[in-house]
Structures are given as structure tokens and as C-alpha cells.
Scaffold this motif. Structure first.
Motif, PDB file in Angstrom:
ATOM      1  N   ALA A  78       0.274   5.404   4.725  1.00  0.00           N
ATOM      2  CA  ALA A  78       0.025   4.104   4.083  1.00  0.00           C
ATOM      3  C   ALA A  78      -0.398   2.956   5.268  1.00  0.00           C
ATOM      4  O   ALA A  78      -1.322   2.363   4.936  1.00  0.00           O
ATOM      5  CB  ALA A  78       1.083   3.615   3.150  1.00  0.00           C
ATOM      6  N   ASP A  79       0.251   3.023   6.273  1.00  0.00           N
ATOM      7  CA  ASP A  79      -0.016   2.063   7.407  1.00  0.00           C
ATOM      8  C   ASP A  79      -1.413   2.182   7.774  1.00  0.00           C
ATOM      9  O   ASP A  79      -2.071   1.455   8.419  1.00  0.00           O
ATOM     10  CB  ASP A  79       1.013   2.257   8.453  1.00  0.00           C
ATOM     11  CG  ASP A  79       2.538   1.857   8.048  1.00  0.00           C
ATOM     12  OD1 ASP A  79       2.612   0.846   6.981  1.00  0.00           O
ATOM     13  OD2 ASP A  79       3.414   2.058   8.768  1.00  0.00           O
ATOM     14  N   SER A  80      -1.729   3.542   7.870  1.00  0.00           N
ATOM     15  CA  SER A  80      -3.347   4.022   8.182  1.00  0.00           C
ATOM     16  C   SER A  80      -4.108   3.182   7.644  1.00  0.00           C
ATOM     17  O   SER A  80      -5.287   2.859   7.869  1.00  0.00           O
ATOM     18  CB  SER A  80      -3.591   5.583   8.626  1.00  0.00           C
ATOM     19  OG  SER A  80      -2.395   6.123   9.239  1.00  0.00           O
ATOM     20  N   VAL A  81      -3.701   3.233   6.151  1.00  0.00           N
ATOM     21  CA  VAL A  81      -4.926   2.659   5.273  1.00  0.00           C
ATOM     22  C   VAL A  81      -4.915   1.426   5.297  1.00  0.00           C
ATOM     23  O   VAL A  81      -6.026   0.886   5.491  1.00  0.00           O
ATOM     24  CB  VAL A  81      -4.463   3.350   3.833  1.00  0.00           C
ATOM     25  CG1 VAL A  81      -5.354   2.498   2.641  1.00  0.00           C
ATOM     26  CG2 VAL A  81      -4.562   4.614   3.748  1.00  0.00           C
ATOM     27  N   GLY A  82      -3.958   0.461   5.277  1.00  0.00           N
ATOM     28  CA  GLY A  82      -3.925  -0.770   5.318  1.00  0.00           C
ATOM     29  C   GLY A  82      -4.539  -1.502   4.074  1.00  0.00           C
ATOM     30  O   GLY A  82      -5.308  -0.777   3.360  1.00  0.00           O
ATOM     31  N   TYR A  83      -4.513  -2.840   4.147  1.00  0.00           N
ATOM     32  CA  TYR A  83      -5.016  -3.656   2.710  1.00  0.00           C
ATOM     33  C   TYR A  83      -6.283  -4.395   3.342  1.00  0.00           C
ATOM     34  O   TYR A  83      -5.984  -5.343   4.365  1.00  0.00           O
ATOM     35  CB  TYR A  83      -3.890  -4.296   2.026  1.00  0.00           C
ATOM     36  CG  TYR A  83      -4.044  -4.718   0.658  1.00  0.00           C
ATOM     37  CD1 TYR A  83      -5.244  -4.988   0.126  1.00  0.00           C
ATOM     38  CD2 TYR A  83      -2.988  -4.224  -0.287  1.00  0.00           C
ATOM     39  CE1 TYR A  83      -5.219  -5.629  -1.149  1.00  0.00           C
ATOM     40  CE2 TYR A  83      -3.168  -4.665  -1.443  1.00  0.00           C
ATOM     41  CZ  TYR A  83      -4.361  -5.206  -2.106  1.00  0.00           C
ATOM     42  OH  TYR A  83      -4.329  -5.606  -3.466  1.00  0.00           O
ATOM     43  N   VAL A 121       0.762  -1.135  -0.184  1.00  0.00           N
ATOM     44  CA  VAL A 121       0.121   0.027  -0.188  1.00  0.00           C
ATOM     45  C   VAL A 121       0.853   1.305   0.000  1.00  0.00           C
ATOM     46  O   VAL A 121       1.822   1.282   1.042  1.00  0.00           O
ATOM     47  CB  VAL A 121      -0.866   0.138   1.245  1.00  0.00           C
ATOM     48  CG1 VAL A 121      -1.788   1.174   1.024  1.00  0.00           C
ATOM     49  CG2 VAL A 121      -1.868  -1.216   1.344  1.00  0.00           C
ATOM     50  N   VAL A 122       0.734   1.998  -1.013  1.00  0.00           N
ATOM     51  CA  VAL A 122       1.454   3.219  -1.142  1.00  0.00           C
ATOM     52  C   VAL A 122       0.586   4.539  -1.180  1.00  0.00           C
ATOM     53  O   VAL A 122      -0.471   4.494  -1.934  1.00  0.00           O
ATOM     54  CB  VAL A 122       2.279   3.183  -2.433  1.00  0.00           C
ATOM     55  CG1 VAL A 122       3.070   4.510  -2.732  1.00  0.00           C
ATOM     56  CG2 VAL A 122       3.268   1.957  -2.511  1.00  0.00           C
TER      57      VAL A 122
END
Length: 121
Positions: A32-37, A13-14
Motif C-alpha cells: 500500500a505504501d508503494s501505491v500511494g495516493y 490506501v489499503v
């Protein structure tokens, strides 16, 4: 012949600002870490590039997030991008020493990896 199902390695995730001048507004790796997959999207290898506009208030908080509603973008990834961008930490934009509210255009890129081989983009 391998035993069992293929192992999924961590997805990519970028998050990046569209305008390089907006680079100082956040630690984009942390965003990007906040978004997550989403796990279901990752397992199904659903990928997308999600454009979004984040309205930052003068304190650097996401006051509003507008995510592209393009039909080609899976709803799981749109929702993950919106939720993650809302919860991320940003720096307020500055004019001299005065913080101000403003918009930052970003892209959130979801790419899967299978068996340790990264998808190149």
C-alpha cells in the motif's frame, strides 16, 4: 468559525489479496505504501476500489499487472494502483520449497479523510 481552508489529513490506501491464502505473498501494508495516493485525487477527494491481478514470477517480482478498466474508476487511481503494484516487493509462491510463478488477485482501496475523520468502510 475556522480560519483558512480545511486541512486534509492523510488518506487511506489499503491493498489486500482477494483470497486469504495469498496473505503470505507480501507485506500488504508495504505494498500500500508503494501505491500511494495521487495528490490531485486526494485533494479532490476522489475515491475508488481498484481490482487488479498481479502476475508474480518465480522470484516474487511483478511480471505483469492488470488493473480493472472500469469506467467508474478514475484514471489517476488506476495508474497509481498499476504503478505501485508493479514496484512493490512480493514473496514468490511456493510448492514445498520450490518457488513458482502465479497470479494473485488484489484490491487497492483509495479512501480520503477530511479534517481527521476517517471514512469508514
Amino acid at each position: 468559525m475556522a480560519d483558512g481552508p480545511a486541512r486534509l489529513s492523510p488518506p487511506v490506501v489499503v491493498v489486500a489479496p482477494v483470497d486469504p491464502r495469498d496473505q503470505p505473498l507480501a507485506d500488504w501494508n508495504a505494498v500500500a505504501d508503494s501505491v500511494g495516493y495521487p495528490e490531485l485525487a486526494r485533494r479532490a477527494r476522489i475515491e475508488a476500489t481498484v481490482p487488479a491481478t498481479v502476475r508474480l514470477d518465480a522470484r516474487g517480482r511483478a511480471a505483469r499487472v492488470e488493473v480493472s478498466s472500469a469506467s467508474a474508476i478514475h484514471v489517476m487511481l488506476r495508474d497509481a494502483a498499476e504503478d505501485g503494484l508493479k514496484s512493490a516487493v512480493y514473496e514468490p509462491a511456493q510448492r514445498g520449497t520450490n518457488p513458482f510463478a502465479g497470479d494473485v488477485d488484489v484490491v487497492v482501496i483509495f479512501r480520503s479523510r477530511l479534517c481527521g475523520t476517517p471514512v469508514r468502510f
